[in-house]
Design an enzyme around this catalytic site. Structure first.
Site, PDB file in Angstrom:
ATOM      1  N   ASP A 322       0.820  -1.207   0.000  1.00  0.00           N
ATOM      2  CA  ASP A 322       0.000   0.000   0.000  1.00  0.00           C
ATOM      3  C   ASP A 322       0.855   1.259   0.000  1.00  0.00           C
ATOM      4  O   ASP A 322       1.927   1.306   0.607  1.00  0.00           O
ATOM      5  CB  ASP A 322      -0.891  -0.015   1.255  1.00  0.00           C
ATOM      6  CG  ASP A 322      -1.810   1.176   1.329  1.00  0.00           C
ATOM      7  OD1 ASP A 322      -2.676   1.307   0.448  1.00  0.00           O
ATOM      8  OD2 ASP A 322      -1.660   1.992   2.265  1.00  0.00           O
ATOM      9  N   GLU A 375       1.021  -0.412  -5.130  1.00  0.00           N
ATOM     10  CA  GLU A 375       0.094   0.679  -5.369  1.00  0.00           C
ATOM     11  C   GLU A 375       0.944   1.950  -5.437  1.00  0.00           C
ATOM     12  O   GLU A 375       1.260   2.557  -4.411  1.00  0.00           O
ATOM     13  CB  GLU A 375      -0.936   0.793  -4.245  1.00  0.00           C
ATOM     14  CG  GLU A 375      -2.010   1.828  -4.561  1.00  0.00           C
ATOM     15  CD  GLU A 375      -2.515   2.596  -3.349  1.00  0.00           C
ATOM     16  OE1 GLU A 375      -3.517   3.310  -3.490  1.00  0.00           O
ATOM     17  OE2 GLU A 375      -1.896   2.507  -2.276  1.00  0.00           O
TER      18      GLU A 375
END
Length: 645
Positions: A322, A375
């Site tokens: 993330d 990401e």
């Protein structure tokens, strides 16, 4: 229960070897979860628990818990004599399941605090914050999956990922709106995913987190699945069950920041141990959370061990990392003067870059049949290229540019799309610079953005036609696929983490038909290598026509490794049917209509090409043959040449 036996200290039986300490301090230890934390074992002929904690700035450390009535003085750990900063000791008789914390008295400012175990494998269920003594014994039944998962997780494989938040996928309103346990959700989730043909499930962070509304992205337990849904073995059962049904499991993992809750990692031993002390480096203004100090070797060992832990102990098939962009840039989310440049005067976080490269090298060295996914929302180069050529080493990168441009294009009224043709075709010009994954994730259906169906213009019929067209275009576009739960049946309401998905809408034909469309897309995607085998090379794609902006039509070919393996994709982004629309093709003969988003079974108007059409020797768009097609309104068609008899 009161245990009065003193701690046993026995260097000869200590869990940590000098080599462990060396690797830990070097920043290259990837198995700290076997060494630090609480480990049931026998010592001096007695069963009990060995405790080990890194707290180099502590003056005293003790273990408090249910076993000693939370006494902060009765069971003190001893510091090792090797300058590692690790405190350890063995307490006989501590039973499995006991809650515990470490009481830390700092050498600085007289600060004292009760901390959860950073290496705990299980915790109390929030809002309680203590750790639990536990083991990870489990009899796995996924041997068949593990033997073939290299092929299933490979870059040439069809990856169609269903993104899930476990606590809101399905709830039980008749039982106080409670969420399902890991074991309850396993068969239901597996059946849904299998019936729709998704290859993998991606779970929003399951690592323990105190604030449910963070969806798991404010992690405190980097080695513990949240106790909200059950025990570690219950979570193993979920992964195991999905594997037995041929479904891969990817976990969201958050090494970018962590919350400031007192029982967590922040200000751990009276100093900024895991995070930078300077808030210009150690505090994240957007998320009100702490930022790991990637330049500290012991912190890198902690994070590397967490990543490998989920792959090793839980058999997961990949990690989606993330907020990578926030790690890469020192000025991320900051204004001028709120950040500190690197030693070269630049904005790149050199320590984070080194950590990410080491992370990917460690993962692929030990588990080459898994994937890491970044990401990363900027144009940072070579995110998914090997470290030995200067890349970050990820297997895949989320294509945020494709997502933003595509959703923005679809939000245009079709009458205006002719002026935005470049918005829908631009992604191809950079599609092969990375190993891209196309995400329509949870981030697109929260914080007032509304559901995907609500982004589509027009009346109800047009909204669903547009959404089918969007999905058809996404599944045909180079790159792997990811869709957040609820999108498969056109949930109307923005995602709410405290509520179940709107399963009741499946009683309505347009919602039910959309779900059938997703299932058929996945079936064709998995069946035809042209749609997935050459995703990351320009040889797998060829434009037929991207310049017909007046009609808002796109046509392109997807190509497999076999020259005969080809699929033609034609999109009509307006509600006007196009009759006798000529499209060039690479060969003559019959072409079969594999998919038509306007078919009646999907809720469409049933305009199409009667299943088959013959290519005529009429040169068009640089091809010697062409098809005279009927393009359905707000529709997409997939066609494939029929092999000669």
């Amino acid at each position: 229960m009161q245990i009065n036996e003193p701690i046993i200290r026995s260097p000869d039986n200590a869990a940590l070897t000098p080599h462990d300490v060396y690797l830990f301090k070097e920043g290259s230890h990837t198995r700290l979860y076997d060494k630090l934390g609480a480990h049931p074992r026998q010592m001096a002929g007695k069963p009990g628990v060995h405790f080990a904690l890194w707290a180099p700035n502590a003056a005293a450390v003790s273990v408090m818990g249910e076993f000693n009535d939370w006494n902060k003085q009765s069971h003190a750990l001893a510091p090792r004599t090797d300058d590692s900063g690790i405190w350890e000791g063995f307490i006989p008789g501590v039973p499995l399941g006991s809650a515990y914390k470490f009481h830390i008295v700092s050498r600085h400012h007289g600060y004292a605090v009760d901390k959860a175990d950073p290496f705990a494998v299980w915790s109390q269920s929030p809002p309680e914050t203590a750790s639990r003594i536990w083991t990870l014994d489990y009899d796995w039944n996924d041997t068949e999956w593990m033997a073939r998962r290299r092929e299933a997780n490979g870059l040439e494989a069809p990856l169609s990922i269903y993104e899930v938040h476990l606590g809101s996928w399905r709830r039980l309103p008749e039982e106080g709106n409670r969420f399902l346990s890991y074991r309850e959700i396993a068969p239901q989730l597996a059946e849904h995913v299998r019936s729709l043909g998704f290859t993998h499930v991606e779970l929003l962070p399951v690592m323990e987190h105190p604030f449910y509304g963070s969806w798991g992205y404010q992690t405190t337990g980097y080695f513990a699945p949240t106790a909200r849904y059950g025990s570690p073995q219950d979570f193993m059962y979920l992964v195991d069950y999905l594997h037995q049904q041929g479904i891969g499991v990817i976990l969201d993992w958050v090494p970018s920041h962590f919350p400031s809750d007192e029982h967590g990692l922040a200000y751990f031993d009276g100093t900024h141990l895991f995070e930078h002390a300077d808030p210009r480096q150690g505090f994240h203004p957007e998320w009100n959370s702490a930022i790991f100090n990637y330049g500290r070797n012991e912190v890198r060992s902690f994070l590397l061990s967490s990543a490998l832990f989920w792959l090793e102990k839980y058999h997961v098939d990949g990690l989606r990392v993330d907020a990578v962009a926030s790690m890469l840039y020192l000025d991320y989310g900051r204004r001028e003067g709120e950040w500190i440049p690197n030693r070269h005067g630049g904005r790149e976080n050199l320590d984070a870059i080194q950590f990410l490269r080491k992370l990917n090298e460690a993962v692929y060295q030990d588990h080459p049949d898994t994937q890491t996914m970044a990401e990363e929302s900027t144009a940072w180069p070579m995110v998914s290229r090997p470290t030995y050529v200067g890349g970050l080493g990820f297997g895949l990168k989320w294509n945020m540019g494709w997502m933003h441009d595509t959703l923005k294009y679809f939000q245009n009224d079709p009458i205006h799309r002719r002026y935005h043709q470049g918005q829908i075709s631009f992604s191809i010009w950079y599609a092969f610079t990375e190993n891209f994954l196309l995400p329509l994730s949870h981030d697109e259906v929260v914080h007032g953005k509304g559901a995907l169906i609500g982004k589509m213009p027009g009346d109800e019929w047009q909204q669903f036609a547009n959404l089918r067209l969007l999905y058809g275009y996404m599944w045909a576009h180079p790159g792997k696929k990811l869709l957040f739960m609820g999108g498969e049946f056109g949930q109307r309401r923005e995602w709410q983490h405290e509520e179940s998905l709107e399963w009741h809408v499946l009683q309505y034909p347009l919602h039910d038909s959309l779900q059938r469309w997703i299932g058929d897309l996945n079936h064709q995607y998995r069946t035809h290598p042209a749609l997935h085998a050459v995703d990351f090379n320009p040889e797998g794609f060829a434009w037929v026509d991207f310049q017909d902006w007046e009609n808002s039509v796109l046509a392109f070919l997807r190509q497999g490794k076999n020259p005969d393996d080809v699929v033609l994709i034609v999109c009509n982004f307006t509600p006007v049917p196009r009759n006798n629309y000529r499209i060039g093709v690479p060969q003559g003969g019959l072409w079969e209509e594999l998919l038509n988003s306007d078919a009646a079974i999907y809720g469409g108007s049933n305009i199409g090409n009667l299943g088959r059409i013959e290519a005529a020797p009429v040169a068009t768009q640089d091809y010697f043959h062409s098809l005279s097609l009927t393009l359905p309104p707000l529709g997409i068609i997939y066609l494939k040449p029929v092999p000669a008899a």
